[in-house]
Each structure stands twice: as C-alpha cells, then as structure tokens.
Scaffold this motif. Sequence first.
Motif, mmCIF file in Angstrom:
data_model
loop_
_atom_site.group_PDB
_atom_site.id
_atom_site.type_symbol
_atom_site.label_atom_id
_atom_site.label_comp_id
_atom_site.label_asym_id
_atom_site.label_seq_id
_atom_site.Cartn_x
_atom_site.Cartn_y
_atom_site.Cartn_z
ATOM 1 N N ARG A 31 0.842 -1.195 0.000
ATOM 2 C CA ARG A 31 0.000 0.000 0.000
ATOM 3 C C ARG A 31 0.877 1.244 0.000
ATOM 4 N N ARG A 32 0.366 2.309 -0.578
ATOM 5 C CA ARG A 32 1.088 3.578 -0.602
ATOM 6 C C ARG A 32 0.260 4.654 0.089
ATOM 7 N N MET A 33 0.927 5.478 0.863
ATOM 8 C CA MET A 33 0.242 6.495 1.648
ATOM 9 C C MET A 33 -0.283 7.623 0.756
ATOM 10 N N LYS A 34 -1.518 8.029 0.988
ATOM 11 C CA LYS A 34 -2.087 9.178 0.292
ATOM 12 C C LYS A 34 -1.656 10.492 0.944
ATOM 13 N N THR A 35 -1.564 10.464 2.273
ATOM 14 C CA THR A 35 -1.182 11.648 3.050
ATOM 15 C C THR A 35 0.064 11.299 3.851
#
Length: 360
Positions: free
Chosen positions: A293-297
């Motif tokens: 997963r990749r962080m949006k914020t």
Amino acid sequence: MKVRTGDWVEVRSKEEILRTLDKEGRLDGLPFMPQMFNYCGQRFRVQANAYKTCDTVSGDYGGLHLPDAVHLDIRCDGLAHGGCQAGCLLFWKNAWLKPIGDADAARALAHSRADDGCTEADVRQAVQHQGTDGETIYSCQATELLNYTRPLKWWDARQYVEAYTSGNRTLPQVGRGLWYLLYYYGTLAFSERWGRPARWLYNRFQAVTGGIPFPRAEGKIPAGQLTPRDDLDLKPGDLVRVKSHEEIRATLDTRFYNRGLYFDAELVPYCGKVFRVGARIERFVDERSGRMRRMKTPAVILDGVVCKSLYSGRRMFCPRAIHLWCREIWLERVSVEASVQAPQPTLAGGCATPHREAAD
C-alpha cells in the motif's frame, strides 16, 4: 530454552536454523524471513518475552498467545518485502537462539526436521507470490500472525502474571495497568454519555498527581467531514515536538481518525515532547491482504515513539512495540537551539492498533 527479558543470547547458525524449518520456511507457523539470516552468529540482549501479541489482521484487535518466542532489538528492514517501511519488531523462536556460553551449538534442536527439510532458497521463495490479478502478495511475520498464535482471552490471568515473571514489566507497571483497566471499564469511562463524570474525575486526579490526562478523548470534527492536513516535508533526522493532546484532537474526527490514520491513545504520553524523525512512511505491506500500500497523506515515524501498551484494553502489556505513525499536522518543527536533547529509542514494548489508510 527458557529466556527472560534482559538475557543475552546468540542467534544460531544458518544451518542450525534451517534444520528447524519446514519447506515453507516456518517453525510452528512462524516464518523465518530472509533478512534474519544477517544476524546469525551475532549476540543480542532479549528485549522482551513475546508470549503475547496483538491481532492486527482479523480486525478483532484482541490479544494473542505465542509460545516460546522473544523480541530482540531488531526490526524488519523491509528489503525482502518490496521496501516496506513499517519497521516491525521481529519475532524469534527460542529454537533459533542459544544462551551465551552454550558450547554445544550442534546439539539436537527440539524442533529438528528431516535432512531434506528447508533450504535458504525455500525461505526466500516463501516471501512472495503472484495473486490472481498479477499483483505481488507478500508473506511475512505480520501477515501470517494468525497462523502461529492462538486467541488469548482478556480474563486469562496468566498473561498478567507472565508480564511480571517474564521480566517484561515491573510489579508497579502491572499494577498501574490493571488499575487503568478496572477504572476504564468499571466506571464506564469509555461511554460518551455515561462516562463523563468518570473522565472528569480521572483528569482531576491526574492533574493533581502530574499524570497523563484521560487518553481516549475523541476528536472534535464530525465523522465523515474532511479532516485537515499540514505538510512539513519532514526528513529523517529533523527535530519535532509532538503537539498537545488538545491540539491534536482538533485535527481528528469523532472516530479518532485524521485522513484515514487512527490516533491511538498510546501516543498521548508523548504529547509535548521532542523527538527526532526516524523515517518518512510512503509504503507498507497491508497485514490483512499482503499487498503493498502507498500512503495518500504523509506520515512519519519518530525515534523512540512506540506503543507501550499502557491503555490497550485486551492487548494490555503486549510487547510488540509497534511504531506509532504520526501525521505531520500533529507535529511542529523545533530548532536545535530551542530543543532539549532528543531521547534515544525506547526498549519498552507494547502494541498499538495500526489503523492505516488505504492506498491509491
């Protein structure tokens, strides 16, 4: 081998460890991960007995029992798992360790396998596979948690006794933890409607004694409303101060979230203190799906800011010491001149609920 917190141990040789593993690179369901080979032959002090951990996979967030395992002061570097930056504390089976001074390193291990058992290639191959959609699915100690533990009921008093007898906690620490649990549930302090008098009394007592205020005060933004953000562009090594609990509550909704990241009560004791940024979190392996997963914020990890399991309900006294992730809006930059010396990373254990936002 019976191991206590503070004991010195040596990680066994690669050959000895491979003899304990099945063809999937596991012992009693617990994966031995490729990066752990780097520590073979090295000596470490036991950071905590890992008899108990927390369920971060099923969504139950209760306690889990894990026999014959410890935590050393070693965290996963993520290199074998797509560069995951979660930095989880590794689990070590006692069979993979030996006490310092044990001259008979080649003696038969309690969990020996057949001669045609696991190889290093098997261990490395077990780390990942392709999903039906072609996306890489990672396997690690965090994703496989439910396969090597069993549920631990909160009323099982043995876990609280073992918190002391293992050396993980002192008797006063155990007493304070149990007092909080009894107060929290016995006075209905968790109830927004009926718990207000109990929370008020708790805060009054803590104010007089210099203690931490009630740690589970909800955020001030209605659930479903967009929460604010602030980008400080923090880098590893930067000095920051964690804002006060009241300031942070102003950034949270009533479910304790800021843009998908949960503010855990375990962060409250760190409020107002200065720390050094350890890492900037951009990607992590989702414990439930095994997918990257990749962080949006943006979120960051601070050196020494880990869950100590002080306010964790059924997970009380968990020694897993998960990093507590921080939104940059919960922090403020501190100049070197105006700061106190940033503390060293703590060895105290614990486990926070790692509610993390979904990725793009």
